[in-house]
Design a protein around this motif. Structure first.
Motif, PDB file in Angstrom:
ATOM      1  N   MET A  97       5.646  10.929  43.358  1.00  0.00           N
ATOM      2  CA  MET A  97       4.435  11.604  42.874  1.00  0.00           C
ATOM      3  C   MET A  97       4.321  11.424  41.359  1.00  0.00           C
ATOM      4  SD  MET A  97       3.361  15.628  43.143  1.00  0.00           S
ATOM      5  CE  MET A  97       3.238  15.547  44.933  1.00  0.00           C
ATOM      6  N   THR A  98       3.144  11.048  40.908  1.00  0.00           N
ATOM      7  CA  THR A  98       2.931  10.836  39.477  1.00  0.00           C
ATOM      8  C   THR A  98       2.927  12.168  38.736  1.00  0.00           C
ATOM      9  OG1 THR A  98       1.616   8.871  39.903  1.00  0.00           O
ATOM     10  CG2 THR A  98       1.386   9.877  37.724  1.00  0.00           C
ATOM     11  N   LYS A  99       3.665  12.225  37.659  1.00  0.00           N
ATOM     12  CA  LYS A  99       3.664  13.426  36.829  1.00  0.00           C
ATOM     13  C   LYS A  99       2.370  13.465  36.026  1.00  0.00           C
ATOM     14  CE  LYS A  99       7.610  12.132  35.124  1.00  0.00           C
ATOM     15  NZ  LYS A  99       8.844  12.034  34.293  1.00  0.00           N
ATOM     16  N   GLU A 100       1.757  14.630  35.945  1.00  0.00           N
ATOM     17  CA  GLU A 100       0.506  14.819  35.201  1.00  0.00           C
ATOM     18  C   GLU A 100       0.743  15.777  34.042  1.00  0.00           C
ATOM     19  OE1 GLU A 100      -2.171  13.144  35.761  1.00  0.00           O
ATOM     20  OE2 GLU A 100      -1.669  12.278  37.730  1.00  0.00           O
ATOM     21  N   LEU A 101       0.019  15.574  32.969  1.00  0.00           N
ATOM     22  CA  LEU A 101       0.146  16.457  31.808  1.00  0.00           C
ATOM     23  C   LEU A 101      -0.141  17.908  32.154  1.00  0.00           C
ATOM     24  CD1 LEU A 101      -1.579  14.331  29.011  1.00  0.00           C
ATOM     25  CD2 LEU A 101       0.868  14.842  29.196  1.00  0.00           C
ATOM     26  N   THR A 102      -1.007  18.120  33.112  1.00  0.00           N
ATOM     27  CA  THR A 102      -1.439  19.483  33.444  1.00  0.00           C
ATOM     28  C   THR A 102      -0.531  20.180  34.456  1.00  0.00           C
ATOM     29  OG1 THR A 102      -2.956  18.491  35.039  1.00  0.00           O
ATOM     30  CG2 THR A 102      -3.861  19.063  32.880  1.00  0.00           C
ATOM     31  N   ASP A 103       0.545  19.516  34.885  1.00  0.00           N
ATOM     32  CA  ASP A 103       1.481  20.156  35.811  1.00  0.00           C
ATOM     33  C   ASP A 103       2.117  21.381  35.154  1.00  0.00           C
ATOM     34  OD1 ASP A 103       1.083  18.060  37.588  1.00  0.00           O
ATOM     35  OD2 ASP A 103       2.909  16.984  36.987  1.00  0.00           O
ATOM     36  N   SER A 104       2.279  22.456  35.922  1.00  0.00           N
ATOM     37  CA  SER A 104       3.103  23.560  35.436  1.00  0.00           C
ATOM     38  C   SER A 104       4.560  23.214  35.720  1.00  0.00           C
ATOM     39  CB  SER A 104       2.717  24.879  36.107  1.00  0.00           C
ATOM     40  OG  SER A 104       2.966  24.818  37.496  1.00  0.00           O
ATOM     41  N   ILE A 105       5.457  23.653  34.831  1.00  0.00           N
ATOM     42  CA  ILE A 105       6.864  23.275  34.908  1.00  0.00           C
ATOM     43  C   ILE A 105       7.730  24.531  34.893  1.00  0.00           C
ATOM     44  CG2 ILE A 105       8.741  22.007  33.789  1.00  0.00           C
ATOM     45  CD1 ILE A 105       6.532  20.214  34.852  1.00  0.00           C
ATOM     46  N   THR A 106       8.619  24.648  35.870  1.00  0.00           N
ATOM     47  CA  THR A 106       9.574  25.751  35.892  1.00  0.00           C
ATOM     48  C   THR A 106      10.906  25.258  35.334  1.00  0.00           C
ATOM     49  OG1 THR A 106       8.515  26.733  37.840  1.00  0.00           O
ATOM     50  CG2 THR A 106      10.763  27.451  37.311  1.00  0.00           C
ATOM     51  N   LEU A 107      11.375  25.905  34.285  1.00  0.00           N
ATOM     52  CA  LEU A 107      12.627  25.520  33.651  1.00  0.00           C
ATOM     53  C   LEU A 107      13.825  26.165  34.364  1.00  0.00           C
ATOM     54  CD1 LEU A 107      11.578  25.743  29.888  1.00  0.00           C
ATOM     55  CD2 LEU A 107      11.583  23.737  31.392  1.00  0.00           C
ATOM     56  N   ARG A 108      15.012  25.716  34.003  1.00  0.00           N
ATOM     57  CA  ARG A 108      16.241  26.119  34.688  1.00  0.00           C
ATOM     58  C   ARG A 108      16.386  27.635  34.840  1.00  0.00           C
ATOM     59  NH1 ARG A 108      21.534  23.881  35.040  1.00  0.00           N
ATOM     60  NH2 ARG A 108      21.002  22.221  33.568  1.00  0.00           N
ATOM     61  N   HIS A 109      16.067  28.372  33.759  1.00  0.00           N
ATOM     62  CA  HIS A 109      16.301  29.809  33.777  1.00  0.00           C
ATOM     63  C   HIS A 109      15.081  30.615  34.191  1.00  0.00           C
ATOM     64  CE1 HIS A 109      19.612  28.303  31.133  1.00  0.00           C
ATOM     65  NE2 HIS A 109      20.276  29.055  31.977  1.00  0.00           N
ATOM     66  N   GLY A 110      14.077  29.939  34.745  1.00  0.00           N
ATOM     67  CA  GLY A 110      12.954  30.637  35.344  1.00  0.00           C
ATOM     68  C   GLY A 110      11.669  30.680  34.553  1.00  0.00           C
ATOM     69  N   ALA A 166      -6.389  20.281  29.236  1.00  0.00           N
ATOM     70  CA  ALA A 166      -6.505  21.191  30.377  1.00  0.00           C
ATOM     71  C   ALA A 166      -7.949  21.362  30.815  1.00  0.00           C
ATOM     72  CB  ALA A 166      -5.897  22.546  30.027  1.00  0.00           C
ATOM     73  N   ALA A 167      -8.872  21.277  29.864  1.00  0.00           N
ATOM     74  CA  ALA A 167     -10.299  21.431  30.172  1.00  0.00           C
ATOM     75  C   ALA A 167     -10.949  20.129  30.609  1.00  0.00           C
ATOM     76  CB  ALA A 167     -11.028  21.980  28.946  1.00  0.00           C
ATOM     77  N   GLY A 168     -10.165  19.055  30.744  1.00  0.00           N
ATOM     78  CA  GLY A 168     -10.722  17.765  31.119  1.00  0.00           C
ATOM     79  C   GLY A 168     -11.495  17.108  30.000  1.00  0.00           C
ATOM     80  N   GLN A 169     -11.158  17.488  28.762  1.00  0.00           N
ATOM     81  CA  GLN A 169     -11.886  16.973  27.601  1.00  0.00           C
ATOM     82  C   GLN A 169     -10.944  16.200  26.664  1.00  0.00           C
ATOM     83  OE1 GLN A 169     -13.410  20.649  26.015  1.00  0.00           O
ATOM     84  NE2 GLN A 169     -15.056  20.780  27.543  1.00  0.00           N
ATOM     85  N   GLY A 170      -9.988  15.495  27.264  1.00  0.00           N
ATOM     86  CA  GLY A 170      -9.033  14.753  26.472  1.00  0.00           C
ATOM     87  C   GLY A 170      -9.663  13.742  25.539  1.00  0.00           C
ATOM     88  N   GLU A 171     -10.821  13.210  25.932  1.00  0.00           N
ATOM     89  CA  GLU A 171     -11.500  12.225  25.082  1.00  0.00           C
ATOM     90  C   GLU A 171     -12.052  12.854  23.808  1.00  0.00           C
ATOM     91  OE1 GLU A 171     -14.663  14.276  27.360  1.00  0.00           O
ATOM     92  OE2 GLU A 171     -12.680  13.446  27.870  1.00  0.00           O
ATOM     93  N   GLN A 172     -12.087  14.180  23.753  1.00  0.00           N
ATOM     94  CA  GLN A 172     -12.601  14.863  22.566  1.00  0.00           C
ATOM     95  C   GLN A 172     -11.499  15.222  21.554  1.00  0.00           C
ATOM     96  OE1 GLN A 172     -15.229  18.147  23.463  1.00  0.00           O
ATOM     97  NE2 GLN A 172     -16.147  17.095  25.210  1.00  0.00           N
TER      98      GLN A 172
END
Length: 395
Positions: free
Chosen positions: A1-14, A335-341
């Protein structure tokens, strides 16, 4: 699965990050005397509360003799060496967290780079008393008792970070400061328990990591994030402090202490490699990380496309430094889909938008930018330099 910038990430300690973008630690040239946060400091960080899912402060020195590492005449480096700093630290943490992202306090000791000690007539300390050709002041070797005291200071700065409401700390073991000085066989020529072979040169950084983890456990700080930043090699012509082969061994030992992330300080770009090696630094360090330790890399990201390429091809999290100086809403726009801005360069017209501190504005409008890496468009703002902090440098 391709990693996306907008993915939420859970770190080791929660702890859960809202996205894969990290704001890299960058000195704001905004501190008051003795390292206290100023209103300029707070405003700068408040403006970047949506720059990334995890926001790392500039380096804060943990011992009175650990800083300030700064340009004399300019506002000072920030500090966390006393409980008197907690109020300012709390304001910084609140400013960074106000939009729901994670705030990390970077903790540090300048060692030989603590020029403020020299300016005030105090000893500048280092692993070994060497004559460094790039310094115009002497350094004194730390005693065993002083080394142990500094280790304790890292733990106490962590306690203050917890009290101030930070979500974590990053141990600064990069950029030629004290932890790197101990790891470097060029700057550490001790013959006791703190220097000599590779194992002994690892002793100080590992002791700092252990103390930070001990304090977090003692404080019962649930989900508290711990990271370690490292320069992957130290090679300056014939002066070789260490190579990636040695630093990966250090990180392999640090990983055993269950940190949330390792942060590589890369000057050649996020895809850069050691000379003569056909693998990137990121790939080489990934070999020694366990599944729960995230990798952060930094280097030359100014737009959404580069950030996405970095996480897709090289890393778990991408740190953006100068890109968040140019656009303090970097991750918000993605996150707003406005990366080009996202803004890619600075100009006189963007000065109100970037919300720089007066010290940063003076630094980046100098011809030499105080030695900081250049910003795209930086030449267009030279005329805005006033010289208000340059008097010391003219004496």
């Amino acid at each position: 699965m391709t990693k996306e910038l907008t993915d939420s990430i859970t770190l080791r300690h929660g702890a859960v990050l809202n996205n894969r973008v990290v704001m890299s630690p960058m000195q704001t040239h905004s501190g008051l005397r003795n390292g206290f946060a100023s209103e300029d400091t707070i405003a700068y960080y408040a403006a970047r509360a949506q720059a990334a899912g995890m926001l790392i402060t500039e380096f804060h020195y943990v011992s009175q003799n650990g800083g300030p590492a700064y340009v004399p005449g300019y506002p000072e480096q920030l500090a966390a060496y006393s409980d008197e700093h907690i109020d300012g630290l709390s304001k910084v943490a609140h400013a960074l967290k106000k939009e729901g992202n994670k705030a990390i306090l970077q903790i540090h000791h300048g060692g030989r780079a603590a020029i403020g000690q020299a300016v005030s007539g105090q000893d500048v300390v280092a692993p070994s008393a060497l004559d460094f050709p790039f310094l115009d002041y002497p350094v004194r070797a730390l005693t065993d008792a002083e080394i142990r005291s500094i280790i304790t200071d890292f733990g106490q700065a962590t306690r203050r970070a917890i009290a101030a409401g930070f979500d974590g700390v990053e141990i600064h073991g990069a950029n030629h400061y004290l932890l790197q000085q101990f790891f470097s066989k060029w700057s550490n020529q001790r013959t006791d328990d703190w220097g000599g072979d590779l194992k002994k040169r690892m002793a100080f950084p590992l002791a700092v990591v252990k103390e930070v983890k001990r304090v977090i456990a003692e404080e019962q700080a649930a989900h508290f994030i711990v990271g370690y930043r490292i320069s992957p090699d130290e090679i300056h012509g014939d002066n070789v402090g260490y190579t990636y082969k040695e630093s990966t061994q250090l990180i392999a030992e640090i990983v055993k202490h269950e940190l949330d992330y390792i942060h590589l300080s890369l000057w050649g770009g996020y895809a850069s490699s050691p000379n003569g090696v056909d693998r990137s630094y990121a790939s080489l360090f990934n070999d020694v990380l366990d599944e729960q330790t995230k990798l952060i890399i930094v280097g030359g990201v100014f737009d959404a496309h580069s950030a996405q390429d970095a996480v897709a091809q090289h890393t778990d999290l991408i740190a953006v430094g100068r890109g968040t100086l140019v656009d303090p809403q970097f991750a918000k726009k993605i996150a707003a889909g406005q990366g080009e801005q996202i803004l890619h360069d600075v100009s006189p017209e963007t000065m109100d938008y970037v919300k720089w501190t007066p010290g940063l504005k003076e630094a980046f409008t100098r011809e030499d930018a105080l030695g900081l890496p250049p910003l795209p468009g930086g030449e267009t703002i030279r005329a805005l330099h006033t010289g208000r902090f340059d008097m010391y440098r003219k004496m």
